[in-house]
Design a protein around this motif. Structure first.
Motif, PDB file in Angstrom:
ATOM      1  N   PHE A 177       0.760  -0.800   0.189  1.00  0.00           N
ATOM      2  CA  PHE A 177       0.309   0.228  -0.087  1.00  0.00           C
ATOM      3  C   PHE A 177       0.723   1.708  -0.063  1.00  0.00           C
ATOM      4  O   PHE A 177       1.357   1.226   1.188  1.00  0.00           O
ATOM      5  N   PRO A 178       1.335   1.118  -1.171  1.00  0.00           N
ATOM      6  CA  PRO A 178       2.441   2.563  -0.890  1.00  0.00           C
ATOM      7  C   PRO A 178       1.730   3.620  -0.479  1.00  0.00           C
ATOM      8  O   PRO A 178       2.893   5.193  -1.457  1.00  0.00           O
ATOM      9  N   ASP A 179       0.757   4.281  -0.993  1.00  0.00           N
ATOM     10  CA  ASP A 179       0.326   5.684  -0.378  1.00  0.00           C
ATOM     11  C   ASP A 179       0.302   5.927   0.971  1.00  0.00           C
ATOM     12  O   ASP A 179       0.124   7.183   1.957  1.00  0.00           O
ATOM     13  N   ALA A 180       0.417   4.494   1.809  1.00  0.00           N
ATOM     14  CA  ALA A 180      -0.153   5.063   3.122  1.00  0.00           C
ATOM     15  C   ALA A 180       0.846   5.361   4.508  1.00  0.00           C
ATOM     16  O   ALA A 180       2.505   5.089   3.714  1.00  0.00           O
ATOM     17  N   GLU A 181       0.916   5.937   4.564  1.00  0.00           N
ATOM     18  CA  GLU A 181       1.684   7.021   5.958  1.00  0.00           C
ATOM     19  C   GLU A 181       1.809   5.821   7.415  1.00  0.00           C
ATOM     20  O   GLU A 181       0.591   5.113   7.648  1.00  0.00           O
ATOM     21  N   ILE A 182       2.748   6.045   7.902  1.00  0.00           N
ATOM     22  CA  ILE A 182       3.087   4.682   8.907  1.00  0.00           C
ATOM     23  C   ILE A 182       3.366   5.797  10.157  1.00  0.00           C
ATOM     24  O   ILE A 182       4.128   6.571  10.334  1.00  0.00           O
ATOM     25  N   VAL A 183       2.177   5.592  11.322  1.00  0.00           N
ATOM     26  CA  VAL A 183       2.459   6.351  12.309  1.00  0.00           C
ATOM     27  C   VAL A 183       3.434   4.796  13.716  1.00  0.00           C
ATOM     28  O   VAL A 183       2.064   3.826  13.746  1.00  0.00           O
ATOM     29  N   VAL A 184       3.797   6.065  15.143  1.00  0.00           N
ATOM     30  CA  VAL A 184       4.306   4.896  15.123  1.00  0.00           C
ATOM     31  C   VAL A 184       4.864   5.944  16.580  1.00  0.00           C
ATOM     32  O   VAL A 184       5.095   6.887  16.227  1.00  0.00           O
ATOM     33  N   HIS A 185       4.692   5.448  17.493  1.00  0.00           N
ATOM     34  CA  HIS A 185       5.762   6.140  18.433  1.00  0.00           C
ATOM     35  C   HIS A 185       7.053   6.401  18.191  1.00  0.00           C
ATOM     36  O   HIS A 185       7.602   5.742  17.634  1.00  0.00           O
ATOM     37  N   GLU A 186       7.280   8.091  18.485  1.00  0.00           N
ATOM     38  CA  GLU A 186       8.837   8.423  17.932  1.00  0.00           C
ATOM     39  C   GLU A 186       9.631   7.107  19.166  1.00  0.00           C
ATOM     40  O   GLU A 186      10.988   7.474  18.340  1.00  0.00           O
ATOM     41  N   ARG A 187       9.703   6.721  19.948  1.00  0.00           N
ATOM     42  CA  ARG A 187      10.847   5.755  20.614  1.00  0.00           C
ATOM     43  C   ARG A 187      11.118   4.883  19.521  1.00  0.00           C
ATOM     44  O   ARG A 187      12.029   4.260  19.441  1.00  0.00           O
ATOM     45  N   GLY A 188      10.105   4.539  18.863  1.00  0.00           N
ATOM     46  CA  GLY A 188      10.317   3.418  17.568  1.00  0.00           C
ATOM     47  C   GLY A 188      10.455   3.200  16.450  1.00  0.00           C
ATOM     48  O   GLY A 188      10.814   2.322  15.666  1.00  0.00           O
ATOM     49  N   ALA A 189       9.829   4.788  16.095  1.00  0.00           N
ATOM     50  CA  ALA A 189      10.013   5.037  14.424  1.00  0.00           C
ATOM     51  C   ALA A 189      11.862   4.706  13.396  1.00  0.00           C
ATOM     52  O   ALA A 189      11.181   3.929  12.275  1.00  0.00           O
ATOM     53  N   LYS A 190      12.517   4.900  14.586  1.00  0.00           N
ATOM     54  CA  LYS A 190      14.114   4.365  13.962  1.00  0.00           C
ATOM     55  C   LYS A 190      14.405   2.984  13.721  1.00  0.00           C
ATOM     56  O   LYS A 190      14.480   2.356  12.724  1.00  0.00           O
TER      57      LYS A 190
END
Length: 313
Positions: A91-104
């Motif tokens: 799903f190439p148009d989807a934004e992925i949301v995660v807590h900042e501690r997990g983003a990297k």
């Protein structure tokens, strides 16, 4: 789609759908959720091995490759976020949301996989598969409170809720009052109504966990949607029960640790303390076994012992 595939999906009303991810080929153990709003949102992905089944379910629900707007994970443990890379690619148009501690770790999962490998060893790939990297430009990192647009005035508000993990989020749907609790309220076994804590190392912290449960109570949700597993309506009672289970397990481990630091001794103490409490679950050995495979007593006790060591008991 076969009848078995259709059974993977449950319509929970208000355009909310539970998708059984069939983790490690078990049914009824790990859920993803689709909010089929104007801007469709997937909450949780399951493991990398689960990704094909989740993608197939989304297609059946009418979500095409360019339709999914957002993928949100409550935290980056592999049973919740292991499929992010695969589903993001589909799903190439989807934004992925995660807590900042997990983003990297979603952008570069090498350290996360190495850590998981130390815990699960050679079965890591067999049970979970391997988390694929996600383009960092597609990842939206959130902190304490943030709002995700679901379209049509509907929103999903994220709340930092540590205790199970430092990077954990609870998610509240403005249209339904549903609260997606991830692992912050532990596990819910709908077959018996049993609840158990989820306290694995390295992040478990009792005080943070209880504060997060207190926050959830303040939000007064209409329904709790557990990643493990499914909806629970008696939200106040369930959240109080989650706190009660945490205190009981920690108390049992603390008393055991005063005698000996051995993990096996603490595990036996917890099992003895909770035997009558979990009698209904023990009477359903298949259900008991699959949840124990996901969330073993040994792992949870190890997390509590680690926390006690950090806090000097």
């Amino acid at each position: 789609m076969t009848e078995n595939d259709k059974a993977q999906i449950r319509d929970l009303g208000d355009e909310v759908y539970l998708i059984d991810t069939y983790m490690a080929d078990y049914d009824g153990i790990t859920a993803a959720y689709l909010i089929r709003s104007e801007r469709p949102c997937l909450i949780e992905t399951g493991t990398a091995r689960s990704a094909p089944a989740v993608i197939k379910a989304l297609s059946y629900l009418g979500v095409g490759p360019h339709d999914l707007a957002t993928i949100v994970v409550t935290h980056i443990h592999l049973d919740h976020a292991g499929g992010v890379g695969d589903i993001a690619a589909a799903f190439p148009d989807a934004e992925i949301v995660v807590h900042e501690r997990g983003a990297k770790h979603l952008a570069d999962p090498k350290r996360l996989l190495a850590s998981a490998g130390q815990i699960y060893g050679p079965v890591l790939e067999e049970v979970f598969g391997l988390l694929r990297p996600t383009d960092a430009a597609r990842i939206q990192a959130v902190d304490e409170v943030d709002v995700i647009d679901l379209g049509g005035g509907r929103t999903l508000t994220s709340y930092h809720s540590p205790g199970h993990a430092k990077h954990h989020l609870g998610l509240l749907d403005s249209a339904t009052g549903d609260l997606y609790v991830g692992d912050a309220a532990g596990l819910y076994m709908p077959e018996t109504g049993t609840m158990k804590p989820a306290t694995p190392p390295p992040d478990f912290d009792l005080d943070s966990s209880l504060r997060s449960l207190g926050l959830f109570r303040q939000l007064a949700p209409a329904r709790l949607l557990f990643s493990h597993f499914g909806p629970a309506r008696h939200t106040s009672d369930a959240l109080e029960r989650a706190a009660e289970e945490l205190r009981l397990w920690v108390d049992a481990v603390r008393l055991s640790r005063a005698t000996t630091p051995e993990l096996e001794h603490a595990v036996a103490a917890v099992r003895d303390r909770t035997r009558a409490r979990y009698a209904d679950l023990a009477a359903m050995p298949d259900v008991d076994a699959k949840f124990e495979a996901l969330n073993s007593t040994e792992t949870n006790v190890a997390g509590i012992l680690r926390w006690l060591d950090k806090t000097k008991g």
